[in-house]
Design a protein around this motif. Structure first.
Motif, PDB file in Angstrom:
ATOM      1  N   CYS A 344       0.830  -1.208   0.000  1.00 40.67           N
ATOM      2  CA  CYS A 344       0.000   0.000   0.000  1.00 40.67           C
ATOM      3  C   CYS A 344       0.863   1.256   0.000  1.00 40.67           C
ATOM      4  O   CYS A 344       0.551   2.236  -0.692  1.00 40.67           O
ATOM      5  N   HIS A 345       1.971   1.231   0.733  1.00 38.18           N
ATOM      6  CA  HIS A 345       2.856   2.396   0.767  1.00 38.18           C
ATOM      7  C   HIS A 345       3.498   2.652  -0.589  1.00 38.18           C
ATOM      8  O   HIS A 345       3.719   3.813  -0.962  1.00 38.18           O
ATOM      9  N   THR A 346       3.781   1.586  -1.321  1.00 36.69           N
ATOM     10  CA  THR A 346       4.356   1.754  -2.653  1.00 36.69           C
ATOM     11  C   THR A 346       3.367   2.431  -3.589  1.00 36.69           C
ATOM     12  O   THR A 346       3.738   3.268  -4.415  1.00 36.69           O
ATOM     13  N   ILE A 347       2.093   2.091  -3.461  1.00 34.80           N
ATOM     14  CA  ILE A 347       1.063   2.741  -4.277  1.00 34.80           C
ATOM     15  C   ILE A 347       0.913   4.198  -3.869  1.00 34.80           C
ATOM     16  O   ILE A 347       0.769   5.088  -4.720  1.00 34.80           O
ATOM     17  N   GLU A 348       0.968   4.464  -2.577  1.00 30.16           N
ATOM     18  CA  GLU A 348       0.755   5.827  -2.079  1.00 30.16           C
ATOM     19  C   GLU A 348       2.002   6.705  -2.190  1.00 30.16           C
ATOM     20  O   GLU A 348       1.926   7.913  -1.986  1.00 30.16           O
ATOM     21  N   GLY A 362       2.417   3.929  -7.367  1.00 34.53           N
ATOM     22  CA  GLY A 362       1.417   4.960  -7.608  1.00 34.53           C
ATOM     23  C   GLY A 362       1.858   5.980  -8.639  1.00 34.53           C
ATOM     24  O   GLY A 362       1.025   6.486  -9.415  1.00 34.53           O
ATOM     25  N   ALA A 363       3.144   6.299  -8.681  1.00 35.51           N
ATOM     26  CA  ALA A 363       3.641   7.268  -9.655  1.00 35.51           C
ATOM     27  C   ALA A 363       3.459   6.749 -11.078  1.00 35.51           C
ATOM     28  O   ALA A 363       3.100   7.501 -11.993  1.00 35.51           O
ATOM     29  N   ARG A 364       3.681   5.463 -11.264  1.00 36.36           N
ATOM     30  CA  ARG A 364       3.508   4.889 -12.605  1.00 36.36           C
ATOM     31  C   ARG A 364       2.028   4.824 -12.978  1.00 36.36           C
ATOM     32  O   ARG A 364       1.657   5.018 -14.138  1.00 36.36           O
ATOM     33  N   ILE A 365       1.177   4.534 -12.010  1.00 39.49           N
ATOM     34  CA  ILE A 365      -0.265   4.524 -12.276  1.00 39.49           C
ATOM     35  C   ILE A 365      -0.723   5.921 -12.694  1.00 39.49           C
ATOM     36  O   ILE A 365      -1.509   6.081 -13.636  1.00 39.49           O
ATOM     37  N   CYS A 366      -0.220   6.945 -11.992  1.00 44.13           N
ATOM     38  CA  CYS A 366      -0.548   8.323 -12.358  1.00 44.13           C
ATOM     39  C   CYS A 366      -0.081   8.639 -13.775  1.00 44.13           C
ATOM     40  O   CYS A 366      -0.793   9.282 -14.551  1.00 44.13           O
ATOM     41  N   TYR A 367       1.105   8.157 -14.113  1.00 41.95           N
ATOM     42  CA  TYR A 367       1.639   8.375 -15.468  1.00 41.95           C
ATOM     43  C   TYR A 367       0.757   7.682 -16.508  1.00 41.95           C
ATOM     44  O   TYR A 367       0.497   8.242 -17.580  1.00 41.95           O
ATOM     45  N   ILE A 368       0.287   6.484 -16.190  1.00 46.28           N
ATOM     46  CA  ILE A 368      -0.589   5.760 -17.119  1.00 46.28           C
ATOM     47  C   ILE A 368      -1.879   6.549 -17.347  1.00 46.28           C
ATOM     48  O   ILE A 368      -2.344   6.697 -18.491  1.00 46.28           O
ATOM     49  N   HIS A 639      -9.691  -1.035  -4.186  1.00 47.32           N
ATOM     50  CA  HIS A 639     -10.276  -2.281  -3.671  1.00 47.32           C
ATOM     51  C   HIS A 639      -9.173  -3.243  -3.228  1.00 47.32           C
ATOM     52  O   HIS A 639      -9.276  -3.889  -2.176  1.00 47.32           O
ATOM     53  N   VAL A 640      -8.118  -3.349  -4.034  1.00 44.50           N
ATOM     54  CA  VAL A 640      -7.002  -4.230  -3.674  1.00 44.50           C
ATOM     55  C   VAL A 640      -6.306  -3.711  -2.422  1.00 44.50           C
ATOM     56  O   VAL A 640      -5.968  -4.486  -1.513  1.00 44.50           O
ATOM     57  N   LYS A 641      -6.086  -2.409  -2.341  1.00 47.76           N
ATOM     58  CA  LYS A 641      -5.456  -1.841  -1.144  1.00 47.76           C
ATOM     59  C   LYS A 641      -6.271  -2.136   0.115  1.00 47.76           C
ATOM     60  O   LYS A 641      -5.719  -2.531   1.148  1.00 47.76           O
ATOM     61  N   ASP A 642      -7.577  -1.968   0.017  1.00 46.78           N
ATOM     62  CA  ASP A 642      -8.426  -2.117   1.197  1.00 46.78           C
ATOM     63  C   ASP A 642      -8.594  -3.572   1.630  1.00 46.78           C
ATOM     64  O   ASP A 642      -8.776  -3.859   2.817  1.00 46.78           O
TER      65      ASP A 642
END
Length: 698
Positions: A344-348, A362-368, A639-642
């Motif tokens: 979760c921390h990696t995503i955040e 999370g940075a790559r998701i934002c880029y996508i 959903h995966v994070k939670d």
């Protein structure tokens, strides 16, 4: 100062116990060509026949000598403790605590150990043999005997034997804490000395090179080595020392080293009386002892720093291996919780280990979302794949068998849905890219964030499987939502959308302006009242249409002149020629199309439809660009994070799985023990250096 060398020997013993060459300790490295008298010099320093003899390459592995001077009291105490009968004895590292009092057995053991590793084919090996010699007749020294430099392979030696030996020599003499003992025979040209040549490559200033000239008694009649020993031929900073070796005849006749040293002294007094007190084996031993002591004193500060740094590194390594598992349940829950938190921390973007070489989490998701997906949508042409013929055909097909007075709404809806449908594929690709990144985060957490998992490969595989399964389950749900987002846009074409109404109004204004311009440009022969009446009639017809739905843009379709020629061309069937007599006419024949110019009305209808499609497409694209990332975040990422923690606990936190999941990898226990031994050795070495400070030896 004299006590510094035993300290280094003690350090050498410490690191020998762990079999590691992590610290470069001060030592004397003996370098020379084959048959230069290198082995004889070493035996003279040891005072006993201890090295293998023969023709060709005899020394095929590095031999590390630790000469330890023992006084009478120490010798008596050691003899009583170990049952040793003799003044001198030796010990090999590879034979553990076995003590050799017969030096012939030591020589045989060296030969056997050399063949065990290097084979019998005259090949060489980098793995050293450690030999410790205790004697009242030696000074404290640490010497390294290396294979003699050779040029041509002999017998079944490898073809690159010269390169192998040279690389081995350079490896040892490159140690900045070593003293190079370059051995050269007096009956050879000093200027061609291979030992001095290779020494200068790593020690160009000569700060740690000492030259030894052997075989002074074998020089040609009428010549001497005075110029060489005085440094007039090749100067060496640490000096040049001449010695006399035993001949092969002396060795065959079992002439002792002690007798050889007496004969050497007599020879030097006779041939080199002015240099006798600065030559010979005994002077060489004292010089080496003095140089080594001073060198050790200079190296100790850096050595202490190096030991402290390595101790910190091995402590960190040992911590990463973790302690042996005592409470399996607590350990399993701790590892699961830590992995879920790191995921979760990696995503955040709050992970402890942040990647610096590429975007991750999370940075790559934002880029996508905002770069990859956004740019892909922006690159979709609103009218892509739509030709004028497609628009004109859709208009005609929507009118049925009767010519239409107005452009039918059905044609607009049909065409705009076709264009909006093209947004579905990049939207689904966005979901796929985010899913792939969520999968990559698993590996990132395993490699950087939770190295404890490497201890338990089965637990690691189980966690990967649970997270992968969770992502796999959420993928179709997210895809369905994205399908629905596009389907929602296709379900109802909202022509009353405020942005769309503004666009239609703007186009209506533009067309009205174009109509006024055309009327202004009419020739004077055309009555303007007729033209105006025609325009008013068209406007009146437009006002009578239903104002709801798409009525706000229908009226503008009748404005303009139908008879004006335009540039657009469409394939047009030529008029069928008059049928010849006796031939039937097939009305379904499709002749080869030719180009014709669009009428003003056809051009106007097509332009209006295209502008409306583009306007409405941009509205939908904006909606999709905003809603798809939100859907992906809600249905997949969040959903995966939670649910990750509860999913892992529910699947893995079971008593029947504890033993299996917490089984360590085969080499983990071994690596933990090795790291612990090395850390213990480094701590002991640090204590030894601390003792030097306390006793004012440093």
């Amino acid at each position: 100062m004299e006590a510094l060398i035993p300290v280094i020997n003690k350090l050498q013993d410490v690191f020998n116990t762990v079999g590691a060459d992590v610290i470069q300790l001060p030592q004397i490295v003996v370098v020379g060509t084959q048959s230069s008298g290198k082995s004889s010099v070493l035996e003279s320093l040891v005072g006993r026949d201890v090295l293998p003899r023969g023709t060709g390459i005899v020394t095929r592995r590095p031999l590390i000598f630790q000469l330890v001077h023992v006084d009478t009291e120490d010798r008596r105490k050691t003899s009583e403790e170990n049952g040793i009968d003799g003044e001198e004895w030796g010990k090999f590292l590879h034979t553990k605590n076995k003590i050799y009092t017969n030096f012939e057995e030591i020589r045989q053991e060296i030969e056997a150990e050399t063949e065990r590793i290097s084979g019998i084919n005259k090949g060489i090996s980098e793995e050293p043999i450690h030999l410790k010699v205790f004697s009242p007749n030696v000074v404290n020294l640490t010497l390294v005997d290396l294979p003699g430099i050779t040029k041509v392979p002999v017998g079944d030696q490898p073809k690159d034997i010269e390169i192998q030996i040279r690389e081995l020599i350079v490896k040892y003499i490159s140690n900045p804490n070593s003293i190079i003992l370059a051995v050269t025979a007096a009956n050879t040209d000093m200027a061609t000395s291979e030992a001095l040549k290779v020494a200068r490559e790593v020690d160009p200033d000569g700060r740690r090179t000492l030259a030894v000239v052997t075989k002074l008694d074998l020089m040609d009649a009428g010549t001497d080595a005075m110029d060489i020993l005085m440094g007039r031929v090749i100067p060496v900073k640490l000096g040049i020392i001449g010695v006399v070796n035993r001949s092969q005849l002396d060795i065959n006749q079992k002439k002792s080293v002690a007798d050889a040293i007496r004969d050497e002294y007599a020879f030097l007094q006779k041939k080199y009386p002015s240099l006798a007190n600065r030559s010979g084996t005994k002077y060489l031993a004292r010089t080496l002892n003095r140089l080594l002591m001073h060198h050790i004193r200079d190296c100790l500060p850096e050595l202490k720093t190096r030991i402290n740094v390595l101790a910190a590194q091995y402590q960190s390594l040992l911590n990463s291996y973790g302690e042996p598992v005592e409470d399996q349940s607590a350990t399993l829950l701790q590892l699961i919780t830590k992995f879920a938190a790191e995921y979760c921390h990696t995503i955040e973007g709050t992970a402890k280990y942040i990647e610096t070489t590429e975007l991750c989490g999370g940075a790559r998701i934002c880029y996508i979302f905002h770069e990859t997906f956004g740019r892909t949508l922006e690159s979709v042409d609103p009218l892509g794949g739509l030709t004028t013929i497609d628009v004109l055909t859709a208009i005609r097909n929507a009118t049925g068998p009767r010519p239409a007075l107005f452009v039918p709404e059905v044609s607009f809806e049909l065409l705009v849905k076709r264009q909006v449908k093209r947004l579905e594929e990049p939207s689904l690709r966005c979901v796929e890219l985010v899913h792939e990144e969520m999968q990559r985060i698993i590996q990132h957490c395993s490699n950087y964030s939770t190295q404890e998992l490497l201890r338990f490969p089965k637990l690691h595989d189980a966690i990967v499987e649970v997270v992968t399964s969770l992502l796999r389950k959420r993928l179709p749900v997210t895809n369905d939502m994205v399908h629905n987002l596009v389907a929602i846009e296709l379900a109802y074409i909202n022509t009353k959308h405020p942005d769309f109404a503004d666009a239609c109004g703007l186009m209506n204004h533009n067309i009205e302006e174009q109509r006024r311009n055309r009327m202004r440009d009419l020739p004077s022969a055309v009555p303007r009242d007729k033209a105006a009446a025609g325009g008013a009639q068209s406007a009146s017809s437009g006002d009578q249409t239903d104002s709801g739905g798409m009525g706000n843009w229908r009226g503008m379709l009748k404005r303009g002149e139908d008879g004006m020629a335009v540039d657009r061309t469409v394939p047009q069937s030529p008029l069928l020629s008059s049928p010849q007599k006796g031939h039937a006419v097939n009305l379904l024949d499709v002749p080869v199309p030719v180009s014709r110019k669009l009428s003003a009305r056809e051009q106007r209808d097509c332009e209006v439809i295209e502008r409306l499609i583009k306007s409405y497409f941009l509205i939908v694209r904006k909606n999709i660009q905003d809603s798809v990332p939100k859907a992906v975040m809600h249905f997949l990422v969040n959903h995966v994070k939670d649910s990750l923690q509860s999913e892992l606990v529910g699947q893995l936190y079971k008593s029947v799985l504890l033993d299996d999941l917490l089984t360590e990898s085969e080499d983990m226990a071994q690596r933990r023990n090795e790291a612990a031994d090395m850390l213990k050795a480094l701590q002991k070495a640090s204590q030894v250096i601390a003792e030097i400070r306390e006793t004012h030896l440093w």
